[in-house]
Design a protein around this motif. Structure first.
Motif, PDB file in Angstrom:
ATOM      1  N   PRO A   6       0.795  -1.236   0.000  1.00  0.00           N
ATOM      2  CA  PRO A   6       0.000   0.000   0.000  1.00  0.00           C
ATOM      3  C   PRO A   6       0.822   1.278   0.000  1.00  0.00           C
ATOM      4  O   PRO A   6       0.365   2.310  -0.481  1.00  0.00           O
ATOM      5  CB  PRO A   6      -0.833  -0.125   1.274  1.00  0.00           C
ATOM      6  CG  PRO A   6      -0.120  -1.100   2.140  1.00  0.00           C
ATOM      7  CD  PRO A   6       0.549  -2.049   1.194  1.00  0.00           C
ATOM      8  N   SER A  41       1.285   2.140  -3.471  1.00  0.00           N
ATOM      9  CA  SER A  41       0.037   2.236  -4.221  1.00  0.00           C
ATOM     10  C   SER A  41      -0.741   3.501  -3.865  1.00  0.00           C
ATOM     11  O   SER A  41      -1.482   4.024  -4.691  1.00  0.00           O
ATOM     12  CB  SER A  41      -0.843   1.008  -3.950  1.00  0.00           C
ATOM     13  OG  SER A  41      -0.156  -0.180  -4.282  1.00  0.00           O
ATOM     14  N   LEU A  42      -0.590   3.965  -2.625  1.00  0.00           N
ATOM     15  CA  LEU A  42      -1.215   5.219  -2.224  1.00  0.00           C
ATOM     16  C   LEU A  42      -0.299   6.382  -2.608  1.00  0.00           C
ATOM     17  O   LEU A  42       0.919   6.293  -2.480  1.00  0.00           O
ATOM     18  CB  LEU A  42      -1.457   5.221  -0.712  1.00  0.00           C
ATOM     19  CG  LEU A  42      -2.482   4.203  -0.202  1.00  0.00           C
ATOM     20  CD1 LEU A  42      -2.441   4.113   1.319  1.00  0.00           C
ATOM     21  CD2 LEU A  42      -3.882   4.555  -0.677  1.00  0.00           C
ATOM     22  N   ASN A  43      -0.890   7.463  -3.064  1.00  0.00           N
ATOM     23  CA  ASN A  43      -0.108   8.621  -3.486  1.00  0.00           C
ATOM     24  C   ASN A  43       0.329   9.413  -2.255  1.00  0.00           C
ATOM     25  O   ASN A  43      -0.508   9.905  -1.497  1.00  0.00           O
ATOM     26  CB  ASN A  43      -0.954   9.512  -4.407  1.00  0.00           C
ATOM     27  CG  ASN A  43      -0.137  10.573  -5.113  1.00  0.00           C
ATOM     28  OD1 ASN A  43       0.790  11.141  -4.536  1.00  0.00           O
ATOM     29  ND2 ASN A  43      -0.477  10.836  -6.361  1.00  0.00           N
ATOM     30  N   ILE A  81      -5.487  10.797   2.630  1.00  0.00           N
ATOM     31  CA  ILE A  81      -6.285   9.582   2.531  1.00  0.00           C
ATOM     32  C   ILE A  81      -7.690   9.912   2.048  1.00  0.00           C
ATOM     33  O   ILE A  81      -8.259   9.225   1.183  1.00  0.00           O
ATOM     34  CB  ILE A  81      -6.348   8.891   3.914  1.00  0.00           C
ATOM     35  CG1 ILE A  81      -4.952   8.436   4.359  1.00  0.00           C
ATOM     36  CG2 ILE A  81      -7.331   7.721   3.889  1.00  0.00           C
ATOM     37  CD1 ILE A  81      -4.278   7.478   3.427  1.00  0.00           C
ATOM     38  N   GLN A 136      -7.947  10.598  -1.758  1.00  0.00           N
ATOM     39  CA  GLN A 136      -7.808   9.386  -2.577  1.00  0.00           C
ATOM     40  C   GLN A 136      -9.039   8.494  -2.482  1.00  0.00           C
ATOM     41  O   GLN A 136      -9.455   7.894  -3.476  1.00  0.00           O
ATOM     42  CB  GLN A 136      -6.534   8.634  -2.160  1.00  0.00           C
ATOM     43  CG  GLN A 136      -5.274   9.444  -2.447  1.00  0.00           C
ATOM     44  CD  GLN A 136      -3.988   8.747  -2.073  1.00  0.00           C
ATOM     45  OE1 GLN A 136      -3.620   7.734  -2.683  1.00  0.00           O
ATOM     46  NE2 GLN A 136      -3.283   9.265  -1.078  1.00  0.00           N
ATOM     47  N   TYR A 186      -1.898  11.795   5.726  1.00  0.00           N
ATOM     48  CA  TYR A 186      -1.201  11.311   4.536  1.00  0.00           C
ATOM     49  C   TYR A 186      -0.745   9.866   4.771  1.00  0.00           C
ATOM     50  O   TYR A 186      -0.617   9.424   5.923  1.00  0.00           O
ATOM     51  CB  TYR A 186      -0.006  12.209   4.218  1.00  0.00           C
ATOM     52  CG  TYR A 186      -0.407  13.579   3.729  1.00  0.00           C
ATOM     53  CD1 TYR A 186      -0.510  13.839   2.363  1.00  0.00           C
ATOM     54  CD2 TYR A 186      -0.709  14.597   4.625  1.00  0.00           C
ATOM     55  CE1 TYR A 186      -0.895  15.089   1.898  1.00  0.00           C
ATOM     56  CE2 TYR A 186      -1.101  15.850   4.175  1.00  0.00           C
ATOM     57  CZ  TYR A 186      -1.193  16.092   2.814  1.00  0.00           C
ATOM     58  OH  TYR A 186      -1.589  17.328   2.351  1.00  0.00           O
ATOM     59  N   PRO A 187      -0.490   9.106   3.704  1.00  0.00           N
ATOM     60  CA  PRO A 187      -0.128   7.688   3.874  1.00  0.00           C
ATOM     61  C   PRO A 187       1.035   7.444   4.828  1.00  0.00           C
ATOM     62  O   PRO A 187       1.014   6.486   5.604  1.00  0.00           O
ATOM     63  CB  PRO A 187       0.218   7.249   2.446  1.00  0.00           C
ATOM     64  CG  PRO A 187      -0.639   8.117   1.578  1.00  0.00           C
ATOM     65  CD  PRO A 187      -0.671   9.456   2.280  1.00  0.00           C
ATOM     66  N   ARG A 221      -2.626   1.322   6.511  1.00  0.00           N
ATOM     67  CA  ARG A 221      -2.582   1.595   5.068  1.00  0.00           C
ATOM     68  C   ARG A 221      -3.273   0.488   4.277  1.00  0.00           C
ATOM     69  O   ARG A 221      -3.986   0.753   3.312  1.00  0.00           O
ATOM     70  CB  ARG A 221      -1.132   1.761   4.597  1.00  0.00           C
ATOM     71  CG  ARG A 221      -0.487   3.065   5.039  1.00  0.00           C
ATOM     72  CD  ARG A 221       0.784   3.360   4.261  1.00  0.00           C
ATOM     73  NE  ARG A 221       1.830   2.384   4.534  1.00  0.00           N
ATOM     74  CZ  ARG A 221       2.789   2.534   5.444  1.00  0.00           C
ATOM     75  NH1 ARG A 221       2.816   3.637   6.185  1.00  0.00           N
ATOM     76  NH2 ARG A 221       3.710   1.614   5.623  1.00  0.00           N
ATOM     77  N   VAL A 277      -6.899   0.989   4.535  1.00  0.00           N
ATOM     78  CA  VAL A 277      -7.317   2.081   3.651  1.00  0.00           C
ATOM     79  C   VAL A 277      -7.462   1.577   2.217  1.00  0.00           C
ATOM     80  O   VAL A 277      -8.423   1.916   1.512  1.00  0.00           O
ATOM     81  CB  VAL A 277      -6.311   3.253   3.723  1.00  0.00           C
ATOM     82  CG1 VAL A 277      -6.581   4.268   2.603  1.00  0.00           C
ATOM     83  CG2 VAL A 277      -6.384   3.931   5.079  1.00  0.00           C
ATOM     84  N   MET A 278      -6.513   0.733   1.772  1.00  0.00           N
ATOM     85  CA  MET A 278      -6.589   0.165   0.421  1.00  0.00           C
ATOM     86  C   MET A 278      -7.858  -0.674   0.250  1.00  0.00           C
ATOM     87  O   MET A 278      -8.496  -0.643  -0.807  1.00  0.00           O
ATOM     88  CB  MET A 278      -5.357  -0.695   0.141  1.00  0.00           C
ATOM     89  CG  MET A 278      -4.069   0.071  -0.084  1.00  0.00           C
ATOM     90  SD  MET A 278      -4.093   1.072  -1.588  1.00  0.00           S
ATOM     91  CE  MET A 278      -4.290  -0.195  -2.834  1.00  0.00           C
ATOM     92  N   MET A 288     -10.750   1.685  -0.049  1.00  0.00           N
ATOM     93  CA  MET A 288     -10.753   2.302  -1.375  1.00  0.00           C
ATOM     94  C   MET A 288     -11.339   1.357  -2.418  1.00  0.00           C
ATOM     95  O   MET A 288     -12.106   1.765  -3.296  1.00  0.00           O
ATOM     96  CB  MET A 288      -9.326   2.705  -1.752  1.00  0.00           C
ATOM     97  CG  MET A 288      -9.234   3.526  -3.026  1.00  0.00           C
ATOM     98  SD  MET A 288      -7.524   3.961  -3.457  1.00  0.00           S
ATOM     99  CE  MET A 288      -7.094   4.967  -2.039  1.00  0.00           C
TER     100      MET A 288
END
Length: 326
Positions: A98, A101-103, A108, A111, A150-151, A159, A162-163, A166
């Protein structure tokens, strides 16, 4: 009709040394609400298979198949725009790491909300409420505060949650989880796996789980596909494959796992000798034969798929010898 049907999927990657045959003619299907686990060593083609389904392969990779169908849509002929409407909407993916993969430049919340607003005509408040709801659903406390983080401010386990949130933003029919617990410690791994199973039951999703951990598979999968050197060497119901492994590679993987009550403390675990073969150029016969304790001269020829029982397929000509030794 199956939600997902894949027939004779081939992935070739041109290299300076020749064509690398990363995936060679695999076929499987998945019903709504089912979990299919694809297992095998690193380099067997598991992740490339998942990327091929999402049309996210590297530019040099060449994808061919007799059929890739998702809920009646032909993914081999669908336009790029049509694929974008499916990807992240009805088909979602939980990537292996993650943090990559997360920007890192976006919060958060941004995204998560983007995943919904790209596919639905919803207000910012509705997207925010959905994001908070799903973060709470995946076990993240103080979800409204997390949206502004932020990630890098989250742990690996958070994380990964969060993925998962998403991937759920648009209520997909299919989730592909590519090694979702690899970077996590054992306790968090169990939590994530239970979470995916619970969410699947609640939302009625189909799940493809890519992993090399057969212990994970035993807990969550309905069907198993054992992959080696770009081919599915054994497929079937999880219970049947674990109870009666019919391919030497499947048995070798299972022998590497300690069994409570049977494995003596201090006793060395099983191991598969050798390495996965080089997949550049044409590969004749069974790719596993140089590592197999049951190999014979016939393994160098064409390997037909045997059907020892309904919906249990095995790519092995030495299956009777293997069973006799069980």
């Amino acid at each position: 009709m199956a939600l997902l049907e894949v027939k004779d999927l081939v992935i070739d990657i041109p290299t300076e040394a020749g064509v690398l045959h990363a995936v060679s003619g695999i076929s499987f299907s998945l019903e709504r609400g089912e979990t299919l686990a694809i297992v095998g060593e690193s380099g067997s083609g598991k992740s490339l298979t998942s990327l091929a389904l999402m049309d996210l392969l590297p530019k040099r990779a060449q994808r061919k198949a007799a059929k890739i169908s998702f809920d009646g849509a032909d993914l081999m002929t669908i336009s790029a725009g049509g694929m974008r409407k499916l990807r992240g909407n009805r088909m979602a993916m939980i990537f292996q790491e993650p943090m990559t993969s997360l920007n890192p430049a976006y919060t958060i919340g941004d995204q998560l909300m983007e995943a919904l607003t790209c596919h639905r005509k919803v207000s910012a408040k509705e997207a925010r409420d959905r994001a908070i709801h799903l973060l709470e659903k995946v076990g993240i406390t103080a979800a409204d505060r997390r949206l502004g983080q932020y990630p890098h401010q989250l742990s690996g386990g958070l994380r990964q949650r969060v993925m998962i949130a998403m991937a759920l933003m648009c209520g997909p029919d299919l989730i592909i989880a590519d090694e979702p617990t690899t970077a996590l410690d054992v306790t968090i791994q169990a939590q994530i796996l239970h979470l995916i199973a619970d969410l699947q039951k609640e939302f009625g999703m189909a799940v493809i789980l890519i992993t090399h951990d057969l212990g994970v598979v035993a807990r969550v999968a309905d069907k198993v596909g054992v992959m080696y050197a770009g081919r599915l060497v054994e497929t079937g119901a999880a219970r049947a494959v674990f109870k009666h492994p019919r391919h030497p590679y499947t048995r070798g993987l299972l022998d590497c796992i300690p069994v409570p009550g049977r494995t003596v403390p201090g006793m060395p675990l099983g191991a598969i000798r050798g390495q996965v073969p080089n997949l550049i150029g044409k590969l004749e016969g069974c790719a596993f034969r140089n590592r197999c304790d049951f190999a014979g001269p016939e393994c160098a020829g064409e390997i037909a798929i045997a059907h020892p029982e309904p919906e249990h397929d095995v790519r092995c000509v030495r299956m009777p010898v293997l069973e006799a030794s069980a």
